[in-house]
Design a protein around this motif. Structure first.
Motif, PDB file in Angstrom:
ATOM      1  N   ARG A  86      -7.044 -11.727   3.694  1.00 53.49           N
ATOM      2  CA  ARG A  86      -7.441 -11.379   2.430  1.00 53.49           C
ATOM      3  C   ARG A  86      -8.685 -12.224   1.744  1.00 53.49           C
ATOM      4  N   ASP A 113      -3.292  -8.713   8.916  1.00 52.23           N
ATOM      5  CA  ASP A 113      -2.299  -7.850   7.554  1.00 52.23           C
ATOM      6  C   ASP A 113      -1.149  -8.471   7.202  1.00 52.23           C
ATOM      7  N   ARG A 114      -0.298  -8.902   8.563  1.00 52.07           N
ATOM      8  CA  ARG A 114       1.177  -9.483   8.331  1.00 52.07           C
ATOM      9  C   ARG A 114       0.925 -10.792   7.757  1.00 52.07           C
ATOM     10  N   ALA A 117       0.320 -10.864   3.935  1.00 48.68           N
ATOM     11  CA  ALA A 117       1.361 -10.362   3.261  1.00 48.68           C
ATOM     12  C   ALA A 117       2.388 -11.555   3.037  1.00 48.68           C
ATOM     13  N   GLU A 120       0.597 -14.041   0.594  1.00 48.37           N
ATOM     14  CA  GLU A 120       0.635 -13.707  -0.737  1.00 48.37           C
ATOM     15  C   GLU A 120       2.021 -13.903  -1.276  1.00 48.37           C
TER      16      GLU A 120
END
Length: 125
Positions: A86, A113-114, A117, A120
């Motif tokens: 990200r 991607d994991r 998350a 974040e």
């Protein structure tokens, strides 16, 4: 808890991809989150990976290639791959000469991607 979850992702990546020797997750400013390393100094790895990521992002923006995905550095004895996680994180993976680079790219995308998350979620109050 977050550190353990990130470490589990790193260990899974290391066990699934031939040739991966070390991995770490850090913030884009080089602050280490977690590392699965043997002989590499994780804090130094995080800082240098952040510099590589920043240079790659700047170069990509300058030449109009869009958002940076990864920076791959090939050395005499292996590879250094830095993935953007990200906007605020990075994953750095070291691999020996036998690194399955295609397999790494395939397995790292869902891991990124994991990790995004997870990072974040940790930033949420």
């Amino acid at each position: 808890m977050m550190r353990e979850t990130v470490l589990a992702e790193l260990q899974t990546l290391r066990s699934e991809v031939v040739g991966v020797t070390d991995a770490a997750v850090a913030s884009v400013d080089g602050i280490l989150v977690a590392a699965d390393t043997d002989e590499v100094r994780p804090d130094v790895l995080a800082a240098l990976a952040a510099a590589a990521l920043g240079l790659g992002r700047s170069t990509g923006e300058e030449v109009g290639m869009g958002e940076l995905r990864e920076v791959v550095t090939r050395c005499q004895r292996g590879h250094i791959v830095v993935y953007a996680v990200r906007q605020k994180g990075l994953l750095v993976v070291l691999g020996d000469e036998g690194l399955d680079l295609a397999g790494l790219h395939l397995r790292s995308r869902p891991a990124v991607d994991r990790l995004g998350a997870i990072l974040e979620g940790a930033a949420q109050p």
